[in-house]
Every structure is written in C-alpha cells, then in structure tokens.
Design an enzyme around this catalytic site. Sequence first.
Site, PDB file in Angstrom:
ATOM      1  N   ARG A  19     106.573 -31.066  35.045  1.00  0.00           N
ATOM      2  CA  ARG A  19     108.008 -30.919  35.150  1.00  0.00           C
ATOM      3  C   ARG A  19     108.627 -32.076  35.929  1.00  0.00           C
ATOM      4  O   ARG A  19     107.961 -32.773  36.658  1.00  0.00           O
ATOM      5  CB  ARG A  19     108.375 -29.582  35.790  1.00  0.00           C
ATOM      6  CG  ARG A  19     108.090 -29.521  37.244  1.00  0.00           C
ATOM      7  CD  ARG A  19     108.630 -28.247  37.846  1.00  0.00           C
ATOM      8  NE  ARG A  19     108.173 -28.146  39.201  1.00  0.00           N
ATOM      9  CZ  ARG A  19     108.749 -28.761  40.224  1.00  0.00           C
ATOM     10  NH1 ARG A  19     109.813 -29.490  40.032  1.00  0.00           N
ATOM     11  NH2 ARG A  19     108.251 -28.644  41.436  1.00  0.00           N
ATOM     12  N   THR A  20     109.922 -32.235  35.664  1.00  0.00           N
ATOM     13  CA  THR A  20     110.656 -33.326  36.288  1.00  0.00           C
ATOM     14  C   THR A  20     110.659 -33.176  37.794  1.00  0.00           C
ATOM     15  O   THR A  20     110.822 -32.095  38.307  1.00  0.00           O
ATOM     16  CB  THR A  20     112.110 -33.298  35.788  1.00  0.00           C
ATOM     17  OG1 THR A  20     112.096 -33.126  34.387  1.00  0.00           O
ATOM     18  CG2 THR A  20     112.833 -34.559  36.155  1.00  0.00           C
ATOM     19  N   GLN A  21     110.503 -34.280  38.485  1.00  0.00           N
ATOM     20  CA  GLN A  21     110.559 -34.210  39.942  1.00  0.00           C
ATOM     21  C   GLN A  21     112.001 -34.302  40.387  1.00  0.00           C
ATOM     22  O   GLN A  21     112.896 -34.254  39.570  1.00  0.00           O
ATOM     23  CB  GLN A  21     109.784 -35.355  40.585  1.00  0.00           C
ATOM     24  CG  GLN A  21     108.962 -36.195  39.657  1.00  0.00           C
ATOM     25  CD  GLN A  21     109.254 -37.669  39.833  1.00  0.00           C
ATOM     26  OE1 GLN A  21     110.278 -38.057  40.369  1.00  0.00           O
ATOM     27  NE2 GLN A  21     108.353 -38.501  39.382  1.00  0.00           N
ATOM     28  N   PHE A 122     108.191 -36.181  30.628  1.00  0.00           N
ATOM     29  CA  PHE A 122     108.837 -35.311  31.619  1.00  0.00           C
ATOM     30  C   PHE A 122     108.452 -35.706  33.038  1.00  0.00           C
ATOM     31  O   PHE A 122     108.371 -34.861  33.922  1.00  0.00           O
ATOM     32  CB  PHE A 122     108.489 -33.829  31.369  1.00  0.00           C
ATOM     33  CG  PHE A 122     109.259 -33.247  30.234  1.00  0.00           C
ATOM     34  CD1 PHE A 122     108.748 -33.268  28.949  1.00  0.00           C
ATOM     35  CD2 PHE A 122     110.528 -32.708  30.454  1.00  0.00           C
ATOM     36  CE1 PHE A 122     109.485 -32.747  27.896  1.00  0.00           C
ATOM     37  CE2 PHE A 122     111.263 -32.192  29.397  1.00  0.00           C
ATOM     38  CZ  PHE A 122     110.739 -32.205  28.123  1.00  0.00           C
ATOM     39  N   TRP A 126     112.919 -42.075  38.694  1.00  0.00           N
ATOM     40  CA  TRP A 126     114.282 -41.576  38.934  1.00  0.00           C
ATOM     41  C   TRP A 126     115.201 -42.696  39.383  1.00  0.00           C
ATOM     42  O   TRP A 126     115.678 -42.722  40.526  1.00  0.00           O
ATOM     43  CB  TRP A 126     114.205 -40.483  40.010  1.00  0.00           C
ATOM     44  CG  TRP A 126     115.319 -39.490  39.931  1.00  0.00           C
ATOM     45  CD1 TRP A 126     116.610 -39.682  40.308  1.00  0.00           C
ATOM     46  CD2 TRP A 126     115.226 -38.130  39.469  1.00  0.00           C
ATOM     47  NE1 TRP A 126     117.330 -38.530  40.114  1.00  0.00           N
ATOM     48  CE2 TRP A 126     116.511 -37.564  39.601  1.00  0.00           C
ATOM     49  CE3 TRP A 126     114.194 -37.347  38.960  1.00  0.00           C
ATOM     50  CZ2 TRP A 126     116.790 -36.245  39.230  1.00  0.00           C
ATOM     51  CZ3 TRP A 126     114.453 -36.030  38.602  1.00  0.00           C
ATOM     52  CH2 TRP A 126     115.742 -35.495  38.732  1.00  0.00           C
TER      53      TRP A 126
END
Lengths: 242, 237
Positions: A19-21, A122, A126
């Site tokens: 999952r996305t951090q 995913f 960022w």
Amino acid sequence: MVSSQNESNLLSSEGDSQRTQYPYVTGTSVIGIKYKDGILMAADMGGSYGSTIRYKSVERLKQVGKHSLIGASGEISDFQEILRYLDELILHDNMWDDGNSLGPKEVHNYLTRVMYNRRNKFDPLWNSLVLGGVKNGQKYLGSVSMIGVHFEDDHVATGFGNHLARPILREEWREDLTFEEGVKLLEKCMRNLLYRDRSAVNKMQIAKITEEGLTISEPYSLKTFWNFAAFKNPTVGAEGSW
Amino acid sequence: MDHDATADVNAPHSMGTTIIGVTYNGGVILGADSRTSTGLYVANRASDKITQLTDNVYICRSGSAADSQIVSDYVRYFLHQHTIQLGQPATVKVAANLVRLLSYNNKNMLQTGIIVGGWDKYEGGKIYGVPLGGTIVEQPFAIGGSGSSYLYGFFDQAWKDGMTKDEAEQLVVKAVSLAIARDGASGGVVRTVTINSEGVTRNFYPGDQLPLWHDEVEAHNSLLDILNATNPEPMST
C-alpha cells in the site's frame, strides 16, 4: 452465511509494502520558468514535518550532469534517493565516454519512467519534480508528479505553486525575459507563496541554468510587506468584526 | 483506552523521548532523557538511549524502542565489518548513511527517529539527523523525540556557533531538563555523551539534581522536616 468485513485497513500491518506510504519530511513548492538565456528555478529551503517547520536549510535544487537542474517538492528522503538514481544514470552515461551527454529531455523522460513504474507498484516516490536545462541551445522545462503525470511547458510549478504562482506566470511571463526580469518574476511568486502557504519558509535559493553552465544562489530571504492601513485597522467601520 | 480506527494516519507519530545532539568547537555532545513508556506506564525509568556504534560514533534513539535497537544492532554490525575492511575508524558520515539506508528501505515498517553523532579525523565533530522516513540531514545541532517540540523555540534563541565543551554540555542538560518538565513521555535522568579527538566521556545528571523550572518546588524527604524547621511555619490552605 458469513461475510467477513475486513475491519478498516488504515491501521493494517505496516509490513505491507503493497500500500501507498505517506510522507514525513516534506518540501513545498518549486517554480521554474524559461527565460531568454535558459531556465530559472526557485525553491525555498524548508523541510516540514507535519505542521512543524523542522528543517530550514534543505537544498531542494540540485545539478544533474552537465545540462540539467532538478527541483523537488514532497518527501525529502525520496528526493535523496532520486538523486542517487540520477547520480548512477549520469555515471553510466559518462562511462560510455563517447562525447555524448544526457540532456534535460532525456533526464525528464527517465524520471517519468521511474515515477510511473513506482506508482504502478503502489509504492510511489512521494515527490513532484521540476526538471529544466539547456542543451545545444535548446531550452527545456518539464515536470513529473508522483503518479507519473508529466509535461513540459514555458513555466511550471509544484504544490501550492500551481495555484498561487502559475496564474501570475500566465499573466506576466514572456519569451524574452532577461535574467533580472525573470528573477523579479520568480520572487514575486515566491513572496506570494510566503504569505499564503503555511509550509513556506523565508529562506530560498534561485538557480539559473544556461548553455554556459549552472549556478545555484546562496540562500537568501525576501522582505515582506505588512504596512497597510487595512491591516492596521481591519475592523474599522464594522463593529464586532475581526 | 479506545483506539480510534479513523485516526489521522498521515500525521507524524509523536515519540516518547527527548534526544539532542550538538556540535561544539572540538567535538559533539549527545544528550537524552531516560524514560521508556508503554502506554501510560513507565517501563524503564533509567534507560540508556545513547547507544554506542563504534569507538567514535554514538547514536540517540527515539520512537519504538524495538525498532531503534534493531537498527542500531545492524548498523553496529555493518560498521564493524566496514572498519575491518577499511583498516581505520569509520567516519560519522558513513555511520549516518548506514542508519539512513535501513530507515529508508524499511520505512513502511520502522518507526524510529535517530540522531547520529561522533568525531572522526577528517571532519571533526558532526551531527546527523535521521528522522522518520529516512531523510538524512547534517546539522550543527539536532533535536528529536516528543519532548523536542518544546525545544524548538529554546534552541532558536539559545544556540550559538563555536561554543566550548562546557557551554555545550550545560546547554544540552538545560534543554533536556526543560523538555522533561513539560513532556509526559520524557523523564528520569539526563545522560550525556561527549565525543572528541581525546575520546568519549559519559555523564549522568540524576533527576533530583536538575534545575527547577516554573511552578516546580524544592523536594523534601517529608512534610515533617518542613514543620520542624527552625522557624516552623503555620500550615496554610
């Protein structure tokens, strides 16, 4: 019949890198413009940690090879990793020893692929990146977001800059801006961001890249203006207002 | 205690601790409190949060005790091998980058903020901050842990470049002590470690010997001592 609802996955095992951090230490807007001799880019030196302005000397504008300049907003640790990838890219390019060197367009494309492929897993880096440079007289300015959205333009911005700086640039940018005019234009945008972006910090750098080479300025601060009658007496004529 | 499953997971977690690292003209001083908490219970009131990696590099640990301990064990192991291969003491920069590598590459699983400090013959005394996420930042001084929130303003005002060893030590002790006064997750004693070309010195400042701040009063063994004092004071409401 049993329907097992998986209870809110917000707090599920953090070992799940599927999952996305989320970002921790972040930089805010970067602005880039083309001008007569090349590219100008501006970014402040803030590294925010949530709502705390934790670091005030983070360099968010960096040289890439001979012809390019990268500016990053978003998670600083991911930017530091991107700089390592770029270092390796330039190293391998130099190792060919063939007289050719990667230009800004190529570096921009490389970054786009990196960002997009991470997004597909995913596990994004960022960041929102601005990539500018000059090679063989050709000016190039582009941006890439954390999901791989990329484009090139005469003026680009990340984060809050999209909302506050680009409208100014749309009105006032011209093809034949001199260095002085370009700097003043960027400073106008940065001052605006300083007033209106909570994560902005009053210490910034402006970088210039031309065919001749690249310079990143020493950190400096902008004056701000508060001496308006409407500021001194905001509630005059409106009793009970604030 | 109810755990709100919709709590904002995007906000950085506050960490129970106060840790500090400052450079001075000749080396570095690392400082920390000594409280390890499990929820509201103080599991260890005399922990040592300043951990040795090599003869010349130490770290301050904050956040999850387990995570920070395992990271420091791995980095100590890697540094040991690196030192053997290099044939000379590892530099502070290498140590800090090893910490960064582990923190960054396991960012989804780890919850630890680390301050790396030490002395090497190339750069002298250096402090590196490695917060959550694995960013690495070289700084003249660094603060971390939940108690650090109360120290940003203090350091903005009190920090000066080129302090002597004693000035820097006093600054660190004062700062940790101020943070302990306000942060529930920090407490106990103040430990400091000074690292310079001459070596490493550990100091210990027990909780009852720290200065008193606003709204704190002197400690006594018993009320009876107060009552039996030379000029007995009447009890007041």
